[in-house]
Structure formats: structure tokens, C-alpha cells
Write a protein that holds these residues in place. Structure first.
Motif, PDB file in Angstrom:
ATOM      1  N   GLN A 206       4.700   2.685   7.108  1.00  0.00           N
ATOM      2  CA  GLN A 206       6.139   2.391   7.116  1.00  0.00           C
ATOM      3  C   GLN A 206       6.884   3.269   6.117  1.00  0.00           C
ATOM      4  O   GLN A 206       7.960   2.920   5.654  1.00  0.00           O
ATOM      5  CB  GLN A 206       6.357   0.916   6.806  1.00  0.00           C
ATOM      6  N   ASP A 207       6.288   4.413   5.776  1.00  0.00           N
ATOM      7  CA  ASP A 207       6.842   5.381   4.822  1.00  0.00           C
ATOM      8  C   ASP A 207       7.080   4.770   3.447  1.00  0.00           C
ATOM      9  O   ASP A 207       7.989   5.176   2.725  1.00  0.00           O
ATOM     10  CB  ASP A 207       8.126   6.024   5.359  1.00  0.00           C
ATOM     11  N   ASN A 208       6.270   3.827   3.074  1.00  0.00           N
ATOM     12  CA  ASN A 208       6.355   3.224   1.746  1.00  0.00           C
ATOM     13  C   ASN A 208       5.261   3.795   0.852  1.00  0.00           C
ATOM     14  O   ASN A 208       4.141   4.036   1.314  1.00  0.00           O
ATOM     15  CB  ASN A 208       6.212   1.695   1.846  1.00  0.00           C
ATOM     16  N   PRO A 209       5.565   4.057  -0.420  1.00  0.00           N
ATOM     17  CA  PRO A 209       4.529   4.571  -1.323  1.00  0.00           C
ATOM     18  C   PRO A 209       3.495   3.485  -1.613  1.00  0.00           C
ATOM     19  O   PRO A 209       3.836   2.367  -1.980  1.00  0.00           O
ATOM     20  CB  PRO A 209       5.305   4.962  -2.579  1.00  0.00           C
ATOM     21  N   ILE A 210       2.236   3.845  -1.441  1.00  0.00           N
ATOM     22  CA  ILE A 210       1.141   2.907  -1.670  1.00  0.00           C
ATOM     23  C   ILE A 210       0.424   3.220  -2.977  1.00  0.00           C
ATOM     24  O   ILE A 210      -0.048   2.336  -3.670  1.00  0.00           O
ATOM     25  CB  ILE A 210       0.143   2.961  -0.488  1.00  0.00           C
ATOM     26  N   PHE A 211       0.370   4.512  -3.320  1.00  0.00           N
ATOM     27  CA  PHE A 211      -0.349   4.936  -4.522  1.00  0.00           C
ATOM     28  C   PHE A 211       0.276   6.227  -5.010  1.00  0.00           C
ATOM     29  O   PHE A 211       0.649   7.086  -4.206  1.00  0.00           O
ATOM     30  CB  PHE A 211      -1.836   5.160  -4.175  1.00  0.00           C
ATOM     31  N   GLU A 212       0.389   6.379  -6.331  1.00  0.00           N
ATOM     32  CA  GLU A 212       0.911   7.608  -6.930  1.00  0.00           C
ATOM     33  C   GLU A 212       0.054   7.964  -8.135  1.00  0.00           C
ATOM     34  O   GLU A 212      -0.369   7.083  -8.885  1.00  0.00           O
ATOM     35  CB  GLU A 212       2.356   7.418  -7.402  1.00  0.00           C
TER      36      GLU A 212
ATOM     37  N   ASN B  61     -13.031   7.552  -0.668  1.00  0.00           N
ATOM     38  CA  ASN B  61     -12.779   6.456  -1.604  1.00  0.00           C
ATOM     39  C   ASN B  61     -11.710   5.504  -1.075  1.00  0.00           C
ATOM     40  O   ASN B  61     -11.746   4.301  -1.340  1.00  0.00           O
ATOM     41  CB  ASN B  61     -12.388   7.002  -2.976  1.00  0.00           C
ATOM     42  N   TRP B  62     -10.751   6.038  -0.330  1.00  0.00           N
ATOM     43  CA  TRP B  62      -9.699   5.224   0.274  1.00  0.00           C
ATOM     44  C   TRP B  62     -10.290   4.232   1.271  1.00  0.00           C
ATOM     45  O   TRP B  62      -9.945   3.050   1.286  1.00  0.00           O
ATOM     46  CB  TRP B  62      -8.676   6.137   0.949  1.00  0.00           C
TER      47      TRP B  62
ATOM     48  N   MET C 104      -0.166  -2.305   1.681  1.00  0.00           N
ATOM     49  CA  MET C 104      -0.064  -2.926   0.373  1.00  0.00           C
ATOM     50  C   MET C 104      -0.364  -1.870  -0.695  1.00  0.00           C
ATOM     51  O   MET C 104      -1.203  -0.989  -0.493  1.00  0.00           O
ATOM     52  CB  MET C 104      -1.095  -4.070   0.266  1.00  0.00           C
ATOM     53  N   GLU C 105       0.340  -1.947  -1.802  1.00  0.00           N
ATOM     54  CA  GLU C 105       0.129  -1.003  -2.893  1.00  0.00           C
ATOM     55  C   GLU C 105      -1.286  -1.139  -3.442  1.00  0.00           C
ATOM     56  O   GLU C 105      -1.799  -2.242  -3.612  1.00  0.00           O
ATOM     57  CB  GLU C 105       1.142  -1.269  -4.009  1.00  0.00           C
ATOM     58  N   VAL C 106      -1.917   0.008  -3.719  1.00  0.00           N
ATOM     59  CA  VAL C 106      -3.276   0.007  -4.260  1.00  0.00           C
ATOM     60  C   VAL C 106      -3.168   0.010  -5.785  1.00  0.00           C
ATOM     61  O   VAL C 106      -2.631   0.945  -6.375  1.00  0.00           O
ATOM     62  CB  VAL C 106      -4.077   1.236  -3.778  1.00  0.00           C
ATOM     63  N   LYS C 107      -3.676  -1.039  -6.409  1.00  0.00           N
ATOM     64  CA  LYS C 107      -3.595  -1.170  -7.861  1.00  0.00           C
ATOM     65  C   LYS C 107      -4.972  -1.104  -8.525  1.00  0.00           C
ATOM     66  O   LYS C 107      -5.083  -1.350  -9.705  1.00  0.00           O
ATOM     67  CB  LYS C 107      -2.926  -2.494  -8.217  1.00  0.00           C
ATOM     68  N   SER C 108      -5.977  -0.780  -7.770  1.00  0.00           N
ATOM     69  CA  SER C 108      -7.345  -0.774  -8.261  1.00  0.00           C
ATOM     70  C   SER C 108      -7.551   0.315  -9.318  1.00  0.00           C
ATOM     71  O   SER C 108      -7.333   1.503  -9.044  1.00  0.00           O
ATOM     72  CB  SER C 108      -8.312  -0.538  -7.105  1.00  0.00           C
ATOM     73  N   PRO C 109      -7.994  -0.053 -10.519  1.00  0.00           N
ATOM     74  CA  PRO C 109      -8.276   0.969 -11.531  1.00  0.00           C
ATOM     75  C   PRO C 109      -9.481   1.827 -11.146  1.00  0.00           C
ATOM     76  O   PRO C 109      -9.549   2.997 -11.529  1.00  0.00           O
ATOM     77  CB  PRO C 109      -8.538   0.164 -12.797  1.00  0.00           C
TER      78      PRO C 109
END
Length: 163
Positions: free
Chosen positions: A11-17, A130-131, A144-149
Motif C-alpha cells: 500500500q506504498d507504506n514504509p515498513i522498514f528504514e 532475511n525478510w 505491518m512495520e518491522v521492528k525486529s532488532p
């Protein structure tokens, strides 16, 4: 060379930066974007999405190479089977027109060389691997945003290894 890596959802939303610098040729791994350029990175990457969508349907490949150029910034793209886009903005340490012939052979000096394209492709493939492992979690939902360290560390390791 400085890098800004972004994963953009369906949906053109940033998931990870993630922002990093080169670790090759005695680099310290820190991004060297100017303060003004740092704020423009998201805009440059997201403005290239239109070009990515045009190229992805005409190419049939997952790795689309360098798809866009904005001044001294280059955008490379990898599209997953689920239409999630991995975008890598890379800015050479010196402008390409001023690079000497010896420096132009290095990855950091020439963003369109075969060696650079191969290094970026290998980086993207490792991040993709890894993704896939990260989204297989039963707690992950699409877009959903990826917050995994752990995922962040693996992206950083791939950047150090290839770029």
C-alpha cells in the motif's frame, strides 16, 4: 558511499528504514548524508515508486537494478513476489563526473558499474532471505512495520558484507 534502505509495503507504506555508510575501502559504516539530504531521502525513494511500478511489469525480474536518479542520488529496487519493494538510495562519495579512472573502478565511486550492481544485487538477495524469515512469524501481518532488532542487525550485516 552513503545508503538509505527502505522496504515499502503493498500500500506504498514504509515498513522498514535503515541508513548506513560503506564499510569497504576503510569506510566506517556511517552514512554521510548532509542534514538537508537526510530529510529528502524518504521523498526521493517514494517518488521513484511510480518508475518502479512501470519497470516491474515490463521486466519480469525481481531485481530491477538502478531505476531512478535524482541529482547525485541513485535508487535501486528489488520487488518481492508479494509486491513488497526493497529500495536502496545510494549516494556516491564523489560525483561520478569528477571520479578518476582508478577511483571509478571502486564500488563507492561509480554507482552504475557492473561491480556496484552485483554488490547491490547480493545485498538485496540476502535481505530478501532475511525478510522471508521475518515475515514467517505468526505475529507478523501484511504491511505491518518491522521492528525486529534481529532483522535490523541482519540488514546491517548484509550492508557491511556487500556494500
Amino acid at each position: 558511499m552513503s545508503y538509505y534502505f527502505a522496504i515499502v509495503g503493498t500500500q506504498d507504506n514504509p515498513i522498514f528504514e535503515y541508513e548506513f555508510g560503506t564499510s569497504k575501502q576503510s569506510g566506517d559504516g556511517l552514512a554521510r548524508f548532509s542534514e538537508q539530504a537526510r530529510h529528502m531521502n524518504q521523498f526521493i525513494v517514494h517518488s521513484s515508486l511510480d518508475i518502479v511500478e512501470e519497470v516491474q511489469w515490463g521486466s519480469g525480474q525481481q531485481y530491477l537494478k538502478c531505476v531512478d536518479k535524482f541529482f547525485n542520488n541513485y535508487v535501486s529496487c528489488f520487488v518481492t513476489g508479494g509486491n513488497v519493494k526493497f529500495l536502496l538510495l545510494h549516494q556516491p562519495t564523489t560525483p561520478v563526473a569528477n571520479a578518476s579512472t582508478r577511483a571509478a573502478a571502486s564500488i563507492a565511486a561509480n554507482p552504475t558499474s557492473i561491480q556496484t550492481e552485483e554488490a547491490i544485487k547480493n545485498f538485496m538477495l540476502e535481505v530478501y532471505e532475511n525478510w522471508v524469515k521475518a515475515i514467517m512469524s505468526p505475529f507478523y501481518r501484511a504491511n505491518m512495520e518491522v521492528k525486529s532488532p534481529v532483522f535490523r542487525q541482519r540488514v546491517a550485516a548484509a550492508g557491511r558484507k556487500y556494500l
